[in-house]
Design a protein around this motif. Structure first.
Motif, short mmCIF file in Angstrom:
data_model
loop_
_atom_site.label_atom_id
_atom_site.label_comp_id
_atom_site.label_asym_id
_atom_site.label_seq_id
_atom_site.Cartn_x
_atom_site.Cartn_y
_atom_site.Cartn_z
N ASN A 14 0.70 -1.38 -0.18
CA ASN A 14 -0.06 0.11 0.08
C ASN A 14 0.88 1.26 0.09
O ASN A 14 0.38 2.25 -0.02
CB ASN A 14 -0.77 0.07 1.25
N ARG A 221 0.10 -12.10 1.76
CA ARG A 221 -0.72 -11.93 0.56
C ARG A 221 -0.98 -13.50 -0.29
O ARG A 221 0.16 -13.81 -0.10
CB ARG A 221 -0.15 -10.74 -0.41
N GLN A 232 -6.60 -12.71 -8.70
CA GLN A 232 -6.91 -11.68 -7.62
C GLN A 232 -5.68 -11.96 -6.60
O GLN A 232 -5.08 -12.85 -6.18
CB GLN A 232 -7.99 -11.88 -6.68
N ASP A 234 -4.41 -10.28 -2.97
CA ASP A 234 -4.77 -9.60 -1.95
C ASP A 234 -4.56 -10.25 -0.58
O ASP A 234 -3.72 -11.49 -0.47
CB ASP A 234 -6.39 -9.34 -2.14
N THR A 235 -4.85 -9.74 0.51
CA THR A 235 -4.56 -10.05 1.88
C THR A 235 -5.51 -11.45 2.07
O THR A 235 -6.62 -11.43 1.44
CB THR A 235 -4.77 -9.29 2.95
N ASP A 237 -7.75 -12.04 4.21
CA ASP A 237 -9.24 -11.60 4.70
C ASP A 237 -9.99 -11.09 3.76
O ASP A 237 -10.96 -11.38 3.54
CB ASP A 237 -9.26 -10.59 5.90
N ARG A 238 -9.09 -10.31 2.77
CA ARG A 238 -9.80 -9.63 1.70
C ARG A 238 -10.19 -10.71 0.57
O ARG A 238 -11.36 -10.58 0.02
CB ARG A 238 -9.14 -8.61 1.11
N ILE A 239 -9.31 -11.68 0.46
CA ILE A 239 -9.62 -12.75 -0.53
C ILE A 239 -10.71 -13.58 -0.26
O ILE A 239 -11.56 -13.79 -1.05
CB ILE A 239 -8.44 -13.71 -0.69
N TYR A 240 -11.04 -13.57 1.07
CA TYR A 240 -12.15 -14.49 1.49
C TYR A 240 -13.27 -13.58 1.66
O TYR A 240 -14.30 -14.08 1.37
CB TYR A 240 -11.75 -14.95 2.88
N GLU A 241 -13.24 -12.48 2.30
CA GLU A 241 -14.42 -11.62 2.36
C GLU A 241 -14.84 -10.82 1.13
O GLU A 241 -16.02 -10.58 0.95
CB GLU A 241 -14.24 -10.64 3.45
N SER A 242 -14.00 -10.52 0.28
CA SER A 242 -14.13 -9.84 -0.85
C SER A 242 -13.51 -10.20 -2.24
O SER A 242 -12.73 -9.79 -2.85
CB SER A 242 -13.64 -8.17 -0.70
N ASN A 244 -13.14 -10.98 -5.88
CA ASN A 244 -13.07 -10.21 -7.12
C ASN A 244 -14.20 -10.88 -8.06
O ASN A 244 -14.37 -10.36 -9.22
CB ASN A 244 -12.10 -9.58 -7.41
#
Lengths: 378, 272, 298
Positions: A14, A221, A232, A234-235, A237-242, A244
């Motif tokens: 980031n 990541r 995708q 991503d981290t 948690d984002r892979i799991y919750e969000s 793409n």
């Protein structure tokens, strides 16, 4: 990766000022007609624990072998610390690899296996024993130094392979399915050990795995790959919750996917999914044109199940229990809803010997909030 | 092993196979030479084949050799398969170590010693030497090769198949005939082929075991080869190389095809 | 024990006892007998009709005279030494020729390997005698090798190769090459390619990786191949008789001639017994190597 609260969050990806350790620039790799890696661009940062995740044949191993120098890209460049590594042969690269089969030299002792790379580095001869001892301590194998690889257990072999590849203190350690040969219990213990060692040595780890749970556990990541492309990055948690895409949502964990047509409804969206059924209310960060075909993805643990119609929930769907799987800590109910669709709901078994009032063929109500699921356009 | 095509490998393979095959190719080419001088090419001719086929001594020797080879390899296959079965399946019995020693010893024994020992036996028991003594001698040393080939197949053979046959009501002999034998058949056949070629090829043991009246083809070839190169021998060699080549290539194609068919059937079954 | 099992065990067992074990006992016995111009040409013969006295006089007449004769006559021990030397040198040459071939085969692609394998095995099925014979036309003074070298201008007078030890080396290397290639190939083929990659990953050059990993791990195949060449080469008769000269001393040839030309059976038997004793050492070493391999594979 969980970070202690008193430390700044580790997220170099980031930070625009941070220079990547590895940069893939439009890398393509073909084997004859077969495209293993398809125009891929990716940055990996120092001290990262980076996981490449995907089904077999998705190109993750090829990507790693290009880093190690066993394959050369067909086009594009790979930079390590800003230097193009294409002309550097594997034996001159500052990377080391831990092989899936461990590739321990069967005719050498544990000690000689670990010393193997050091003897071929510019390290002075008299400093090698100390370094080997240090590595043996790191993986807690001091007692096994004189054994041959076939005289130790699978878990110990895995640790020898790790010690051997870390001994030269590489800038980058590549791990190809490092835990694939271990049984489940040992694998879980070893995952934490790997994270511990990664943190202690400060080495950048790139791990290839097809086990999503493993990737989620160890990685800072995760990159989900398919057919030579990054789907995708991503981290966990984002892979799991969000996720793409439907592919990622489906690949990671258990998910219910409902197809439908979306229309804006205030600041939310309503998804028509079956004749005569209430539309699903959902939120999305993206703008979706009215009438777009979408997939609504929701994790089973976010779906509640009840024998009475619940009040005050954004979405309530009626159905019939068709199957129950008791897994000890949780139970999964497979519920048939309108149009013969199956939706899974997961319930934690919080109490021992709780009276389970829901059984096969019962009429039940499934419910979830309007932020529980995610609307996917691809 | 990782595969990397390199010039070094290509060169060593090429040179290696040139070394292995060039002498035989030269032999074949010069069997069609019209000159008696075997190292000077004087034009194409098949006359040496004609002379060879008209040479009664060679034909007689070839006939003896063939008879011996068929008889001894068949006998050796029966005895060798029994021996393999005993080695792998019979468990413990008195004198087992001696038995396995006697199976493996002939494989490493110099032929001159085996031949000498055989001859001395035949003389002490007053047996007249001839085709029968060559057959006995060849059976004895080739049965050991058969048993090694068959036992290596038996070792990898799933014993539970035999147990299943017994469980379903077979007698041990039935189980062997209807389950074991069909499965080890390819090994038994290659054992027979091996015994057959070894017998065809053998010079030394046959020289000891043969009587004055029975001469085998290798013995005949040997006595004329000692006098130097002859175009007739070249022609004979070409015929023998040709037969073997056709035989081996056919065998490998047959086995390749049966493997391919099995694979295709397995794939079809997996799809179904 | 049931009758069937008894028959199954006894048939091959008795066959081997009668046609393999007993003949060797006879060889040992005759090696201890004396030469005689009679039929059979040795004494004593066992006279069982004389009862116990016959057996006693029979054993009383056996002695080690033939062995002292072998030791005292330079021809024999020179022949043993020269056999050992020829077998050893040809084994080393076969290894040097065979290893690159086996290595090349192991590195070939999957579709090529069965063909290469067949090409190596095919000569084994063709007559040994013919394969040895094929070299006469190449190695003789007017042979193809000399013609070729003269044409190249490397030599101006033909080299004498046929009927020398050099021709014997060529013959042994040529005929036994498959025995060297196959075990080395099977050792190299089993070698896990990731070991070589691991060695390179840890800083080895290709040559170093070969030297430190490939070569040590193919050692069992090399040892097996060497024994498979050395053991039969030691007692070889056909190759020295066809390609070797009158000065080529090999014990197999000496034995054959002692028996057929001199008809001295006791000495021929004694020669055989000593050759067997010499062979026991490499055979036991070979068996041990095989045993170790089997255990390593389990």
């Amino acid at each position: 990766m969980a970070q202690p609260a008193n430390r700044p969050v580790f997220a170099p990806w980031n930070d625009p000022a941070e220079k990547p350790l590895i940069r893939f620039q439009n890398v393509t790799k073909k084997f004859g007609e077969f495209v293993a890696i398809d125009d891929l661009t990716l940055d990996i940062f120092r001290r990262e624990f980076f996981a490449l995740l995907g089904p077999s044949g998705c190109g993750k191993t090829t990507l790693m072998r290009m880093l190690a120098g066993f394959e050369a890209p067909t086009s594009g460049t790979i930079l390590l610390d800003g230097v193009d590594i294409a002309p550097i042969p594997p034996n001159k690269r500052a990377t080391n690899m831990m092989f899936q089969s461990y590739a321990l030299f069967p005719h050498l002792t544990v000690w000689d296996n670990i010393a193997f790379g050091l003897k071929r580095s510019d390290m002075p001869k008299d400093r090698i024993p100390a370094r080997v001892e240090e590595m043996l301590r790191l993986v807690r194998l001091e007692k096994f130094a004189k054994r041959k690889p076939h005289q130790i257990s699978g878990g110990q072999r895995q640790r020898v392979a790790l010690a051997r590849s870390l001994a030269k203190a590489p800038k980058l350690l590549l791990l190809d399915e490092p835990l694939g040969a271990l049984d489940k219990k040992l694998r879980q213990d070893t995952q934490f050990e790997l994270m511990d060692i990664q943190e202690k040595t400060g080495t950048t780890f790139v791990i290839v795995t097809h086990d999503q749970e493993e990737a989620m556990t160890v990685a800072s990541r995760v990159a989900v790959m398919d057919h030579g492309k990054m789907i995708q990055v991503d981290t966990p948690d984002r892979i799991y919750e969000s996720p793409n895409s439907v592919y990622v949502a489906d690949f990671i964990g258990d998910v219910n996917i409902v197809e439908g047509a979306a229309r804006p409804n205030g600041d939310k969206y309503a998804i028509a999914w079956a004749e005569g059924q209430p539309e699903i209310a959902a939120t999305s960060a993206d703008t979706i044109a009215p009438g777009t075909k979408v997939h609504f993805a929701i994790r089973p643990e976010k779906v509640a199940i009840a024998s009475e119609r619940p009040e005050g929930r954004a979405n309530v769907i009626e159905g019939t229990v068709s199957d129950i799987a008791y897994l000890g800590n949780i139970s999964t109910y497979k519920v048939e809803v309108a149009g013969g669709r199956m939706i899974k709901a997961q319930v934690a078994n919080e109490r021992r010997l709780a009276r389970r009032d829901i059984t096969w063929d019962d009429k039940v109500w499934l419910s979830f909030t309007d932020t529980a699921g995610i609307v996917l356009q691809q | 092993m990782n595969r990397r095509f390199s010039w070094f490998n290509a060169t060593s393979l090429t040179l290696g196979f040139v070394f292995l095959y060039l002498p035989m190719i030269i032999l074949i080419i010069f069997s069609f030479n019209s000159s008696k001088l075997v190292t000077v090419w004087a034009g194409f001719s098949t006359k040496w084949y004609g002379e060879l086929l008209g040479n009664k001594a060679f034909l007689d020797a070839a006939w003896v050799t063939l008879k011996v080879a068929v008889l001894s390899s068949t006998l050796a296959t029966v005895l060798g398969t029994m021996a393999a079965y005993v080695l792998v399946r019979a468990g413990r019995f008195a004198g087992r170590t001696l038995f396995s020693g006697m199976i493996y010893a002939p494989l490493v024994m110099p032929e001159v010693i085996t031949g000498l020992a055989m001859l001395l036996l035949f003389i002490s028991i007053g047996m007249d030497r001839g085709v029968s003594t060559i057959v006995l001698a060849h059976t004895t040393f080739t049965m050991c090769y058969v048993s090694v080939v068959v036992s290596s197949r038996l070792v990898t053979f799933d014993k539970s198949l035999e147990e299943a046959a017994l469980d379903l009501g077979c007698t041990p002999f039935d189980a062997f005939r209807s389950v074991t034998l069909p499965i080890i058949a390819p090994a038994v056949i290659s054992g027979w082929l091996l015994a057959f070629t070894l017998s065809l090829d053998d010079l030394v043991i046959a020289s000891f075991a043969a009587g004055p009246s029975s001469t085998t083809l290798p013995m005949k070839i040997f006595s004329s080869v000692r006098l130097g190169v002859s175009p007739e021998i070249n022609a004979l060699s070409t015929l023998m190389i040709g037969i073997v080549t056709v035989g081996v290539i056919t065998a490998s194609l047959v086995s390749k095809r049966s493997i391919a068919r099995q694979r295709a059937e397995e794939q079809a079954a997996a799809r179904a | 024990m049931n009758l069937r099992r008894l028959v199954l065990i006894a048939t091959p067992y008795l066959w081997l006892v009668v046609f393999f074990l007993v003949p060797f006992v006879i060889v040992f016995k005759i090696a201890l007998s004396d030469y005689a111009i009679s039929i059979p040409p040795y004494t004593p013969t066992l006279d069982l009709s004389a009862g116990w006295e016959g057996i006693k006089s029979f054993f009383g007449a056996l002695d080690f005279e033939n062995f002292t004769f072998l030791a005292s006559d330079a021809l024999y021990w020179k022949a043993y030494l020269s056999s050992l030397q020829i077998a050893a040198i040809s084994t080393v040459i076969t290894l040097l020729v065979g290893y690159p071939i086996a290595y090349g085969m192991a590195q070939a692609s999957d579709e090529w390997r069965p063909t290469l394998m067949m090409l190596v095995i095919l000569p084994f099925w063709t007559s040994f005698l013919i394969r040895v014979y094929s070299w006469i036309g190449i190695l003789s003074n007017e042979g193809f090798l000399n013609q070729f070298l003269l044409w190249l201008g490397i030599i101006d007078t033909p080299l004498t190769i046929l009927n020398t030890n050099a021709a014997v080396y060529v013959g042994i290397v040529y005929t036994y090459l498959p025995f060297m290639v196959l075990p080395i190939y099977s050792a190299l083929e089993k070698l896990d390619g990731s070991l070589i990659e691991a060695a390179e990953d840890l800083g080895c050059s290709r040559a170093q990786a070969f030297w430190l990993i490939t070569l040590p791990l193919s050692k069992p195949g090399v040892i097996a191949g060497c024994f498979l060449v050395f053991i039969p080469a030691l007692g070889e008769f056909v190759i020295p008789s066809i390609l070797g000269g009158s000065s080529t001393l090999m014990i197999g040839k000496v034995l054959f001639e002692e028996f057929f030309s001199n008809r001295d059976w006791p000495v021929a038997s004694a020669v055989a017994v000593v050759l067997l004793l010499i062979l026991i050492v490499p055979i036991i070493l070979f068996q041990r190597n095989e045993q170790k391999q089997r255990e390593a594979n389990q």
